[in-house]
Design a protein around this motif. Structure first.
Motif, PDB file in Angstrom:
ATOM      1  N   THR A 135       0.840  -1.196   0.000  1.00  0.00           N
ATOM      2  CA  THR A 135       0.000   0.000   0.000  1.00  0.00           C
ATOM      3  C   THR A 135       0.873   1.244   0.000  1.00  0.00           C
ATOM      4  N   HIS A 136       1.949   1.226   0.778  1.00  0.00           N
ATOM      5  CA  HIS A 136       2.895   2.347   0.809  1.00  0.00           C
ATOM      6  C   HIS A 136       3.526   2.550  -0.575  1.00  0.00           C
ATOM      7  N   VAL A 137       3.973   1.463  -1.184  1.00  0.00           N
ATOM      8  CA  VAL A 137       4.588   1.540  -2.513  1.00  0.00           C
ATOM      9  C   VAL A 137       3.572   2.056  -3.534  1.00  0.00           C
ATOM     10  N   ALA A 138       2.346   1.539  -3.473  1.00  0.00           N
ATOM     11  CA  ALA A 138       1.293   1.986  -4.391  1.00  0.00           C
ATOM     12  C   ALA A 138       1.011   3.473  -4.220  1.00  0.00           C
ATOM     13  N   GLY A 139       1.058   3.965  -2.981  1.00  0.00           N
ATOM     14  CA  GLY A 139       0.843   5.385  -2.729  1.00  0.00           C
ATOM     15  C   GLY A 139       1.914   6.240  -3.367  1.00  0.00           C
ATOM     16  N   THR A 140       3.158   5.795  -3.301  1.00  0.00           N
ATOM     17  CA  THR A 140       4.244   6.536  -3.938  1.00  0.00           C
ATOM     18  C   THR A 140       4.043   6.572  -5.449  1.00  0.00           C
ATOM     19  N   ILE A 141       3.599   5.488  -6.002  1.00  0.00           N
ATOM     20  CA  ILE A 141       3.402   5.405  -7.455  1.00  0.00           C
ATOM     21  C   ILE A 141       2.165   6.180  -7.889  1.00  0.00           C
ATOM     22  N   GLY A 142       1.039   5.989  -7.179  1.00  0.00           N
ATOM     23  CA  GLY A 142      -0.191   6.530  -7.729  1.00  0.00           C
ATOM     24  C   GLY A 142      -1.268   6.941  -6.754  1.00  0.00           C
ATOM     25  N   ALA A 143      -0.908   7.525  -5.604  1.00  0.00           N
ATOM     26  CA  ALA A 143      -1.957   8.083  -4.740  1.00  0.00           C
ATOM     27  C   ALA A 143      -2.610   9.251  -5.473  1.00  0.00           C
ATOM     28  N   THR A 144      -3.917   9.364  -5.350  1.00  0.00           N
ATOM     29  CA  THR A 144      -4.655  10.433  -6.012  1.00  0.00           C
ATOM     30  C   THR A 144      -4.103  11.782  -5.604  1.00  0.00           C
ATOM     31  N   GLY A 145      -3.802  12.614  -6.572  1.00  0.00           N
ATOM     32  CA  GLY A 145      -3.218  13.918  -6.291  1.00  0.00           C
ATOM     33  C   GLY A 145      -4.242  15.028  -6.257  1.00  0.00           C
ATOM     34  N   ASP A 146      -3.931  16.039  -5.461  1.00  0.00           N
ATOM     35  CA  ASP A 146      -4.721  17.265  -5.387  1.00  0.00           C
ATOM     36  C   ASP A 146      -6.153  17.012  -4.915  1.00  0.00           C
ATOM     37  N   ASN A 147      -6.307  16.043  -3.999  1.00  0.00           N
ATOM     38  CA  ASN A 147      -7.635  15.752  -3.461  1.00  0.00           C
ATOM     39  C   ASN A 147      -7.783  16.238  -2.020  1.00  0.00           C
ATOM     40  N   GLY A 148      -6.816  17.000  -1.533  1.00  0.00           N
ATOM     41  CA  GLY A 148      -6.916  17.605  -0.214  1.00  0.00           C
ATOM     42  C   GLY A 148      -6.789  16.649   0.956  1.00  0.00           C
ATOM     43  N   MET A 149      -6.297  15.427   0.701  1.00  0.00           N
ATOM     44  CA  MET A 149      -6.118  14.487   1.806  1.00  0.00           C
ATOM     45  C   MET A 149      -4.852  13.668   1.617  1.00  0.00           C
ATOM     46  N   GLY A 150      -4.278  13.244   2.711  1.00  0.00           N
ATOM     47  CA  GLY A 150      -3.155  12.313   2.695  1.00  0.00           C
ATOM     48  C   GLY A 150      -1.960  12.770   1.889  1.00  0.00           C
ATOM     49  N   VAL A 151      -1.440  11.841   1.094  1.00  0.00           N
ATOM     50  CA  VAL A 151      -0.242  12.077   0.289  1.00  0.00           C
ATOM     51  C   VAL A 151      -0.622  12.180  -1.180  1.00  0.00           C
ATOM     52  N   VAL A 152       0.378  12.258  -2.010  1.00  0.00           N
ATOM     53  CA  VAL A 152       0.200  12.304  -3.458  1.00  0.00           C
ATOM     54  C   VAL A 152       1.197  11.330  -4.071  1.00  0.00           C
ATOM     55  N   GLY A 153       0.814  10.700  -5.164  1.00  0.00           N
ATOM     56  CA  GLY A 153       1.723   9.805  -5.858  1.00  0.00           C
ATOM     57  C   GLY A 153       2.389  10.500  -7.028  1.00  0.00           C
ATOM     58  N   ILE A 154       3.366   9.858  -7.596  1.00  0.00           N
ATOM     59  CA  ILE A 154       4.052  10.399  -8.762  1.00  0.00           C
ATOM     60  C   ILE A 154       3.045  10.607  -9.892  1.00  0.00           C
TER      61      ILE A 154
END
Length: 165
Positions: A135-154
């Protein structure tokens, strides 16, 4: 350029002439934990008591002015699975468009349309992460960006396929 502007300005059918400047803006996301991601932007910020090294990152902010990713790109994350219900990942999870079959250990396993990948450990179609690393690796690759929560992925809009091994 100056000569061309002068020539065009003298034409009666041209009202106004100016250079075609290329303007780029940096696309910095509003995800609150983005400043903690040294790998994406390291400005020397202190995280967990450790100072970062300015510039020791993959320079994502300027890259995001070119592309934020694409939902037509599917990235298979081969790891401990992915928590496909995670709020920063759910929108970017790949869902099988049709049923598919995987052959493991000489036997076929058929997964239904809508599943998010494959679990080679249990030989099932449920690749839910129970170790958090995938899940951590997936977040680095593709967490939804600019959604006002958590982190962002590449890639803000990629599709993540979970392959649990």
């Amino acid at each position: 350029m100056e000569t061309l502007i002068a020539r065009l300005s003298r034409r009666p059918d041209v009202a106004y002439v100016e250079p075609n400047y290329i303007v780029r803006i940096d696309s910095e996301p509003n995800d609150p934990r983005f400043p903690e991601l040294w790998a994406l932007r390291n400005i020397g910020q202190v995280i967990g008591g450790m100072p970062g090294l300015p510039g020791a990152d993959i320079h994502t902010v300027p890259a995001w002015s070119i592309s934020l990713g694409s939902p037509s790109n599917v990235v298979a994350v081969i790891d401990t699975g992915i928590d496909y219900t995670h709020p920063d990942l759910a929108a970017n999870m790949w869902s099988a468009p049709t049923a598919f079959t995987v052959n493991v250990g000489g036997g076929p396993v058929t997964c239904a349309a809508g599943t998010h990948g494959f679990n080679a450990i249990t030989r099932t179609c449920n690749p839910m992460d129970d170790q958090d690393h995938g899940t951590h690796v997936a977040g680095t690759i593709g967490a939804t960006g600019d959604n006002g929560m958590g982190v962002v992925g590449i890639n803000w809009t990629t599709r993540l396929m979970a392959i649990k091994f």
